[in-house]
Design a protein around this motif. Sequence first.
Motif, PDB file in Angstrom:
ATOM      1  N   GLY A 246       0.784  -1.230   0.000  1.00  0.00           N
ATOM      2  CA  GLY A 246       0.000   0.000   0.000  1.00  0.00           C
ATOM      3  C   GLY A 246       0.811   1.273   0.000  1.00  0.00           C
ATOM      4  O   GLY A 246       0.260   2.363  -0.191  1.00  0.00           O
ATOM      5  N   GLN A 247       2.117   1.168   0.212  1.00  0.00           N
ATOM      6  CA  GLN A 247       3.011   2.327   0.180  1.00  0.00           C
ATOM      7  C   GLN A 247       2.596   3.413   1.173  1.00  0.00           C
ATOM      8  O   GLN A 247       2.628   4.598   0.876  1.00  0.00           O
ATOM      9  N   ARG A 248       2.161   2.978   2.339  1.00  0.00           N
ATOM     10  CA  ARG A 248       1.847   3.890   3.435  1.00  0.00           C
ATOM     11  C   ARG A 248       2.566   3.414   4.684  1.00  0.00           C
ATOM     12  O   ARG A 248       2.820   2.221   4.848  1.00  0.00           O
ATOM     13  N   ALA A 249       2.926   4.350   5.553  1.00  0.00           N
ATOM     14  CA  ALA A 249       3.650   3.997   6.773  1.00  0.00           C
ATOM     15  C   ALA A 249       2.831   3.004   7.610  1.00  0.00           C
ATOM     16  O   ALA A 249       1.605   3.142   7.736  1.00  0.00           O
ATOM     17  N   THR A 250       3.519   2.014   8.184  1.00  0.00           N
ATOM     18  CA  THR A 250       2.843   0.957   8.934  1.00  0.00           C
ATOM     19  C   THR A 250       2.055   1.508  10.111  1.00  0.00           C
ATOM     20  O   THR A 250       0.917   1.097  10.360  1.00  0.00           O
TER      21      THR A 250
ATOM     22  N   GLN B  70      -3.071   2.867  12.790  1.00  0.00           N
ATOM     23  CA  GLN B  70      -3.937   3.875  13.399  1.00  0.00           C
ATOM     24  C   GLN B  70      -5.278   3.948  12.673  1.00  0.00           C
ATOM     25  O   GLN B  70      -6.338   4.044  13.305  1.00  0.00           O
ATOM     26  N   SER B  71      -5.259   3.862  11.355  1.00  0.00           N
ATOM     27  CA  SER B  71      -6.501   3.912  10.580  1.00  0.00           C
ATOM     28  C   SER B  71      -7.376   2.698  10.863  1.00  0.00           C
ATOM     29  O   SER B  71      -8.608   2.807  10.959  1.00  0.00           O
ATOM     30  N   ILE B  72      -6.761   1.526  11.028  1.00  0.00           N
ATOM     31  CA  ILE B  72      -7.526   0.306  11.309  1.00  0.00           C
ATOM     32  C   ILE B  72      -8.188   0.393  12.680  1.00  0.00           C
ATOM     33  O   ILE B  72      -9.382   0.089  12.836  1.00  0.00           O
ATOM     34  N   VAL B  73      -7.427   0.819  13.685  1.00  0.00           N
ATOM     35  CA  VAL B  73      -7.985   0.931  15.034  1.00  0.00           C
ATOM     36  C   VAL B  73      -9.114   1.952  15.061  1.00  0.00           C
ATOM     37  O   VAL B  73     -10.199   1.703  15.618  1.00  0.00           O
ATOM     38  N   THR B  74      -8.882   3.103  14.428  1.00  0.00           N
ATOM     39  CA  THR B  74      -9.923   4.134  14.374  1.00  0.00           C
ATOM     40  C   THR B  74     -11.160   3.623  13.643  1.00  0.00           C
ATOM     41  O   THR B  74     -12.305   3.876  14.059  1.00  0.00           O
ATOM     42  N   GLY B  75     -10.947   2.887  12.544  1.00  0.00           N
ATOM     43  CA  GLY B  75     -12.065   2.357  11.768  1.00  0.00           C
ATOM     44  C   GLY B  75     -12.897   1.353  12.543  1.00  0.00           C
ATOM     45  O   GLY B  75     -14.129   1.370  12.466  1.00  0.00           O
ATOM     46  N   LEU B  76     -12.248   0.496  13.305  1.00  0.00           N
ATOM     47  CA  LEU B  76     -12.982  -0.487  14.113  1.00  0.00           C
ATOM     48  C   LEU B  76     -13.795   0.213  15.209  1.00  0.00           C
ATOM     49  O   LEU B  76     -14.958  -0.136  15.445  1.00  0.00           O
ATOM     50  N   LEU B  77     -13.180   1.193  15.863  1.00  0.00           N
ATOM     51  CA  LEU B  77     -13.895   1.910  16.925  1.00  0.00           C
ATOM     52  C   LEU B  77     -15.074   2.693  16.353  1.00  0.00           C
ATOM     53  O   LEU B  77     -16.167   2.717  16.946  1.00  0.00           O
ATOM     54  N   LEU B  78     -14.867   3.328  15.210  1.00  0.00           N
ATOM     55  CA  LEU B  78     -15.944   4.073  14.573  1.00  0.00           C
ATOM     56  C   LEU B  78     -17.032   3.130  14.048  1.00  0.00           C
ATOM     57  O   LEU B  78     -18.231   3.405  14.167  1.00  0.00           O
ATOM     58  N   GLY B  79     -16.607   1.997  13.496  1.00  0.00           N
ATOM     59  CA  GLY B  79     -17.557   1.031  12.954  1.00  0.00           C
ATOM     60  C   GLY B  79     -18.485   0.455  13.996  1.00  0.00           C
ATOM     61  O   GLY B  79     -19.647   0.161  13.716  1.00  0.00           O
ATOM     62  N   GLY B  80     -17.987   0.306  15.233  1.00  0.00           N
ATOM     63  CA  GLY B  80     -18.845  -0.195  16.298  1.00  0.00           C
ATOM     64  C   GLY B  80     -20.013   0.742  16.574  1.00  0.00           C
ATOM     65  O   GLY B  80     -21.150   0.302  16.786  1.00  0.00           O
ATOM     66  N   VAL B  81     -19.751   2.049  16.557  1.00  0.00           N
ATOM     67  CA  VAL B  81     -20.820   3.031  16.787  1.00  0.00           C
ATOM     68  C   VAL B  81     -21.749   3.098  15.571  1.00  0.00           C
ATOM     69  O   VAL B  81     -22.974   3.203  15.712  1.00  0.00           O
ATOM     70  N   TYR B  82     -21.177   3.030  14.362  1.00  0.00           N
ATOM     71  CA  TYR B  82     -22.005   2.949  13.159  1.00  0.00           C
ATOM     72  C   TYR B  82     -22.984   1.780  13.272  1.00  0.00           C
ATOM     73  O   TYR B  82     -24.165   1.888  12.919  1.00  0.00           O
ATOM     74  N   ALA B  83     -22.459   0.658  13.754  1.00  0.00           N
ATOM     75  CA  ALA B  83     -23.293  -0.534  13.868  1.00  0.00           C
ATOM     76  C   ALA B  83     -24.458  -0.310  14.818  1.00  0.00           C
ATOM     77  O   ALA B  83     -25.576  -0.763  14.557  1.00  0.00           O
TER      78      ALA B  83
ATOM     79  N   GLY C 274      -9.569   3.756   3.668  1.00  0.00           N
ATOM     80  CA  GLY C 274      -9.687   4.366   2.347  1.00  0.00           C
ATOM     81  C   GLY C 274      -9.273   5.821   2.339  1.00  0.00           C
ATOM     82  O   GLY C 274      -8.796   6.336   1.323  1.00  0.00           O
ATOM     83  N   ALA C 275      -9.434   6.502   3.491  1.00  0.00           N
ATOM     84  CA  ALA C 275      -9.053   7.907   3.575  1.00  0.00           C
ATOM     85  C   ALA C 275      -7.547   8.104   3.418  1.00  0.00           C
ATOM     86  O   ALA C 275      -7.095   9.213   3.102  1.00  0.00           O
ATOM     87  N   LEU C 276      -6.753   7.048   3.597  1.00  0.00           N
ATOM     88  CA  LEU C 276      -5.309   7.141   3.369  1.00  0.00           C
ATOM     89  C   LEU C 276      -5.001   7.387   1.900  1.00  0.00           C
ATOM     90  O   LEU C 276      -3.979   7.987   1.564  1.00  0.00           O
TER      91      LEU C 276
END
Length: 339
Positions: free
Chosen positions: A49-53, A58-71, A306-308
């Motif tokens: 993906g050519q993005r810093a690990t 950080q994006s994955i953790v944020t996405g999971l936390l946000l996704g729980g509230v979306y759910a 995806g925002a990355l």
Amino acid sequence: MTDPTSTATAPAPEAPPDRGTQRRTSEVAVPLGVMAAVVVALVLVYAVGQRATDLVTQSIVTGLLLGGVYALVSVGLTLIFGVLGIVNFAQGAMLTMAMFLVYEMTTSGGLPVYVATLLAVPIMFLFGVVVQAALLNKLTLAGSHEGPLLVTLGLSLLIINVLLMIFGGRPLRVPGSVDGSVEVFGAVASYERLIAFGGALLVAVALLLLLRRTSFGMSIRAVSANAEGASLVGVDVRRIYALTFGIGAACVAVAGGLMAPFLSLTPTVGEQFTILAFVIVVLGGLGSVTGALLGGLVIGLVQTVGALYFPGTGSLILVFAVFVLVLFFRPQGILGAPQ
């Protein structure tokens, strides 16, 4: 010529496949397949993906936390649709209403935000019961499809404009009760977002247990499957409709209270969640609580990771692209029943 006295017997026909077993297998296999696809996609992001690990983590953790509230927002919506057959266009406005209730109790009443959330839940539950009993029951029982849509759309506009009259359009903040953050796999997650994620999961699990392990939940499922048949065996359909809409409103009250500390409050803040909630409900499978939970996590990950690559509104375009792709291969959604 065949001898009629012959004792030979024709081979027994094969037993038809057990549809119940097939359905249970599908209910397990499809979510596992979706999760496997998500894991593979994330591995590819890390690898090529050519993005810093640390940025990806950080994006994955944020996405999971946000996704729980979306759910949690979507669970209330899918429950209302599954039982009443109503697409509740007021879901986002009800979320906003819950946030402002929490805001008032924290700023004017001096209550901690999570105590205010607990108090907002029964208020929103009663609001939902009254809305369904007074405005929607007659239309729902008559089988009208357009009426409930127009009523919920009008209710949404009414809530938003009343909030605008009372609070104005200036962004407001709910004072948080918990400060600090914790490191999760090298990513930083605030305690408020972790509490929101944990609270969302607890409510979703409690709702699943209510639906599957209680007589009231059995009545809800009976009405969802066949309202007329449920009425014939003694289920009060009007009462179930009103209580179900109330539970959907209570779910958004929890979501609103949990999100309030890290969102700017405006009378239209809930509208940004309305479209995403509809996407999650359809993606997870109309009427499926588990599907809404899984769909929320997937959409949260797609949006943040995806925002990355597609900043701004580009991540939403990616969300809709994934949505269309999934429905192309599985039109009923991840856990929806085939039509």
